[in-house]
Design an enzyme around this catalytic site. Structure first.
Site, PDB file in Angstrom:
ATOM      1  N   HIS A 496       0.835  -1.208   0.000  1.00 43.14           N
ATOM      2  CA  HIS A 496       0.000   0.000   0.000  1.00 43.14           C
ATOM      3  C   HIS A 496       0.872   1.261   0.000  1.00 43.14           C
ATOM      4  O   HIS A 496       0.727   2.142  -0.853  1.00 43.14           O
ATOM      5  CB  HIS A 496      -0.921  -0.019   1.229  1.00 43.14           C
ATOM      6  CG  HIS A 496      -1.721   1.231   1.408  1.00 43.14           C
ATOM      7  ND1 HIS A 496      -3.055   1.303   1.073  1.00 43.14           N
ATOM      8  CD2 HIS A 496      -1.386   2.470   1.859  1.00 43.14           C
ATOM      9  CE1 HIS A 496      -3.501   2.529   1.320  1.00 43.14           C
ATOM     10  NE2 HIS A 496      -2.498   3.259   1.809  1.00 43.14           N
ATOM     11  N   GLU A 497       1.786   1.329   0.967  1.00 43.83           N
ATOM     12  CA  GLU A 497       2.619   2.533   1.078  1.00 43.83           C
ATOM     13  C   GLU A 497       3.521   2.681  -0.143  1.00 43.83           C
ATOM     14  O   GLU A 497       3.795   3.786  -0.591  1.00 43.83           O
ATOM     15  CB  GLU A 497       3.449   2.500   2.361  1.00 43.83           C
ATOM     16  CG  GLU A 497       2.627   2.489   3.648  1.00 43.83           C
ATOM     17  CD  GLU A 497       1.585   3.605   3.732  1.00 43.83           C
ATOM     18  OE1 GLU A 497       1.789   4.666   3.121  1.00 43.83           O
ATOM     19  OE2 GLU A 497       0.559   3.407   4.412  1.00 43.83           O
ATOM     20  N   HIS A 500       1.758   4.569  -2.781  1.00 39.26           N
ATOM     21  CA  HIS A 500       1.894   6.026  -2.640  1.00 39.26           C
ATOM     22  C   HIS A 500       3.246   6.473  -3.196  1.00 39.26           C
ATOM     23  O   HIS A 500       3.352   7.498  -3.870  1.00 39.26           O
ATOM     24  CB  HIS A 500       1.831   6.422  -1.166  1.00 39.26           C
ATOM     25  CG  HIS A 500       0.464   6.379  -0.549  1.00 39.26           C
ATOM     26  ND1 HIS A 500      -0.626   6.997  -1.110  1.00 39.26           N
ATOM     27  CD2 HIS A 500       0.017   5.812   0.605  1.00 39.26           C
ATOM     28  CE1 HIS A 500      -1.685   6.815  -0.321  1.00 39.26           C
ATOM     29  NE2 HIS A 500      -1.326   6.088   0.715  1.00 39.26           N
ATOM     30  N   HIS A 503       3.208   6.580  -6.839  1.00 34.70           N
ATOM     31  CA  HIS A 503       2.412   7.735  -7.282  1.00 34.70           C
ATOM     32  C   HIS A 503       3.306   8.980  -7.337  1.00 34.70           C
ATOM     33  O   HIS A 503       3.204   9.802  -8.242  1.00 34.70           O
ATOM     34  CB  HIS A 503       1.238   7.926  -6.305  1.00 34.70           C
ATOM     35  CG  HIS A 503       0.153   8.850  -6.776  1.00 34.70           C
ATOM     36  ND1 HIS A 503      -0.865   9.261  -5.956  1.00 34.70           N
ATOM     37  CD2 HIS A 503      -0.071   9.441  -7.962  1.00 34.70           C
ATOM     38  CE1 HIS A 503      -1.672  10.065  -6.632  1.00 34.70           C
ATOM     39  NE2 HIS A 503      -1.211  10.188  -7.855  1.00 34.70           N
TER      40      HIS A 503
HETATM   41 ZN   LIG Z   1      -2.482   5.291   2.287  1.00 36.04          ZN
END
Ligand SMILES: [Zn+2]
Length: 719
Positions: A496-497, A500, A503
């Site tokens: 998940h991290e 980011h 991104h």
């Molecule tokens: Zn998050």
């Protein structure tokens, strides 16, 4: 979650950075004020920074930015994009650099001496933010550029930047009269102090409490890896030969999952869920009451019904009502699922002759037993295959497949602490994309949980500048040379991290304030939640989920069982999250400037009205809800995770409907319309360009194993 450094209100503040021609009025002895030097376009001087550098550096950097803004407003030329909007993007470079290191200390090196500086500087930074946001001459110039934005030959990205700057000013009170502006500024400064106290209290309750286990018998049920982690934790805290269960999620969660000792489970559960709610010096309740009143007053001052209406205006959801609509649509099936899950657990406990009624501290423990019984899936059998460093290599491989990124470890970027490592990221042509910092281990002065942040945003308008991003987690550091084994949930959080981080890394925009993760919160969790889907792909598991002793990949039948169990416990996970999201929104819809809300009473009543199952507790109870009270960050915005997940579930189906997880064409569209565009396009438009349609909730319901009812299409955020 991702953290934005030094958040002020208004888009204009504290965007990311390189150096303007104007030389800072720098004290050369203060390393914070110097332009970042070294390779990769300069790196943060983490090795040279000391706590006493922050105050003078922040003060000098604020003064410098005010001077830069004065230069913009003093320009005799008619306001245009370049002399006003682009000039604002160029201003504040020094403060951005100082602020990003300040943010790293705040979240990972928060020693008592640093906390003192933070407490002193937080209101000053808020005051500074207001000074910029309330600068009438600056607003007049921005407004002039805004009036002619469609006729002055600006690119779509430039037009969007003008729109965001203009509405950012308005939303920050630029149109208020002088007394109202003064009151607004006082509110923001007071809030900044309260946010700091809130986080510091929480950190104190996390580091001051630990459960020291004296005898082997207290470890009943704990797998070897957890025993070792507890032994290292105890040793580092001066209890050599004993075992410590720390008061953090990464210690609490596995203990509640495995400990056979119901009495100790209850103890650990109570200590964890009472953080910030223990009375005394570190209690957060009064702080919350005041924050809610001040936020309500600020919203009224700015012309909004509530803080929630103000917060959501620029989000993808746009209104609290739309966000509530989605949450309520998912709430009922999730609660129904919890009742089924509890019934399964109770039946198992009865069968074992446990003679108990399932309580919140039993949920994880019996859920794990049911998982074993129903799916023959033992988390503990999975963990030996989940080595932190191998999974990190797996994430790198996924980034290579999807975006062509290559990661190479580097030694020439200083770090704040020796456990932190740095990789350079390059594209297939060998060009630098950015740097990725990884800070994996828990430390006493580091906040709990996992997050990403950007130390420098990508930009191109004055020459190409590459980004610097970091991922932070709180794994318990093992003995030297021994692999760190993590749970499936932690592996998911890691991906998940990293989503980011990608991104940020994939960003390809002109202006730094539109770069990477600088998007509305309810869109910002979409790339990260989407990336979680690549962990369970056979391509990753077969290459990187390798047994720490045998080196053999995780067996196919174990993977099949993981897949079959994918929707297992979704009742619990959805309800513990959604309860928080609903209470967050209800608190911010209910607050008024003159009402004292008692957080405990409000939480109890709101949950009772919702029909909260008694076996589940909010993932973050109100007194420890850092997402919403440690900054404005996710306030009235915790729903964002669900909103984003409707997108990520739908986007994942795009891959499934094409050639699968590694379909090159879908990956290219994902990069072109989502990962690379930052905030240069409206999120709803970007999503539609990627997917060819709007997302519905059907994919989300399928992902969580709930009955499919189509509702709440995320709306466009067009101005
Ligand atoms: Zn998050």
């Amino acid at each position: 979650m991702f953290k934005v450094q030094l958040v002020g209100i208004g888009m204009v503040l504290l965007v990311a950075a390189t150096v303007s021609a104007a030389a800072p009025a720098a004290n050369p002895a203060n390393p914070l004020l110097a332009k970042w030097s070294g390779p990769y376009g300069g790196v943060p001087p983490f090795d040279a920074v000391r706590v006493e550098h922050f105050k003078p550096a922040l003060e000098a950097a604020m003064a410098e930015q005010l001077a830069e803004i004065d230069a913009i407003t003093a320009n005799p030329a008619k306001p245009d994009f370049d002399n006003t909007i682009a000039a604002m993007e160029r201003a504040g470079r020094t403060l951005n650099r100082v602020g990003s290191i300040f943010g790293v200390f705040s979240s990972t090196m928060s020693t008592p001496d640093f906390q003192a500086v933070e407490s002193e500087m937080a209101p000053k930074l808020a005051e500074f933010g207001d000074k910029v946001a309330q600068n009438e001459k600056l607003f007049a110039r921005v407004a002039a550029v805004y009036e002619t934005r469609e006729t002055s030959g600006l690119s779509p990205e430039q037009q969007r930047l003008v729109w965001l700057d203009y509405t950012g000013f308005v939303r920050s009170g630029a149109r208020l009269d002088k007394p109202a502006k003064e009151r607004l500024s006082a509110i923001n400064q007071r809030l900044a102090s309260l946010f700091t106290s809130f986080s510091q209290n929480l950190l104190a309750d996390e580091s001051d409490y630990e459960l020291v286990l004296e005898k082997e018998a207290d470890l009943a049920g704990l797998p070897e890896s957890l025993r070792q982690a507890a032994a290292s934790a105890a040793e580092s805290r001066g209890h050599k030969g004993k075992w410590s269960i720390l008061n953090t999620r990464s210690s609490m969660d596995p203990f509640l999952t495995y400990s056979d000792r119901r009495d100790l489970r209850e103890k650990v559960w109570r200590t964890y869920y009472n953080r910030g709610d223990n009375g005394g010096a570190h209690d957060n309740n009064k702080i919350i009451t005041e924050i809610l009143k001040l936020r309500a007053e600020r919203a009224k001052l700015l012309g909004y019904t509530t803080h929630a209406h103000w917060r959501l205006e620029n989000s993808m959801a746009k209104t609290p009502e739309r966000a509530m609509e989605l949450m309520e649509a998912v709430w009922k099936p999730a609660v129904a699922r919890v009742h089924e899950e509890v019934a399964d657990m109770q039946a198992l406990a009865d069968k074992e002759g446990a003679k108990i009624t399932i309580e919140p501290w039993d949920y994880r423990y019996y859920a794990e037993k049911v998982r074993k019984a129903k799916y023959d899936l033992d988390q503990n059998a999975v963990m030996p295959y989940l080595q932190l460093e191998k999974l990190r290599e797996g994430m790198f491989w996924v980034a290579g497949e999807l975006f062509g990124f290559r990661f190479t470890p580097v030694q020439d970027a200083p770090v704040v602490q020796p456990d932190i490592r740095v990789w350079k990221v390059t594209d297939p042509a060998g060009q630098l994309v950015g740097l990725w910092y990884f800070d994996p281990y828990a430390r006493p002065d580091k906040g709990s949980g996992a997050w990403m942040n950007a130390y420098r945003n990508q930009e191109r308008f004055d020459g190409a500048i590459s980004t610097i991003v970091s991922n932070n987690t709180n794994f318990v550091k093992g003995k030297p040379g021994e692999p760190i084994l993590i749970s499936w949930d932690d592996a998911t959080a890691l991906f998940h991290e990293f989503g980011h981080a990608l991104h940020g890394l994939a960003s390809s925009v002109q202006y730094p304030s539109l770069s990477g993760t600088s998007v509305p919160n309810d869109y910002g969790e979409f790339p990260s939640q989407l990336l979680e889907h690549w962990l369970p792909t056979p391509e990753v598991l077969n290459r990187y989920a390798l047994h720490y002793q045998t080196g053999k990949p995780i067996p196919k039948e174990l993977v099949d069982r993981i897949e079959r169990a994918a929707t297992f416990n979704q009742g619990f996970l959805t309800v513990e999250y959604l309860a928080g999201a609903l209470v967050d929104m209800k608190l911010h819809l209910a607050a008024t400037p003159d009402k004292d809300i008692d957080p405990d009473a409000f939480e109890r009543q709101a949950l009772a009205e919702l029909g909260m199952p008694k076996e589940v507790v909010m993932r973050h109870r109100t007194p420890q809800f850092g997402h919403i009270f440690a900054s404005d960050g996710y306030s009235a915005g915790y729903y964002s995770y669900l909103w984003s997940d409707t997108l990520s579930a739908d986007a994942w189906e795009a891959f499934q409907q094409a050639g699968g997880a590694y379909d090159k064409a879908v990956a290219q569209r994902l990069r072109d319309h989502v990962f690379s565009v930052g905030n240069t396009v409206d999120p709803a438009d970007g999503y539609r360009a990627f997917r060819g349609k709007d997302p519905g909730t059907a994919a989300l319901m399928r992902k969580r194993g709930f009955p499919v009812v189509e509702t709440a299409q995320p709306a466009s955020t067009k101005p």
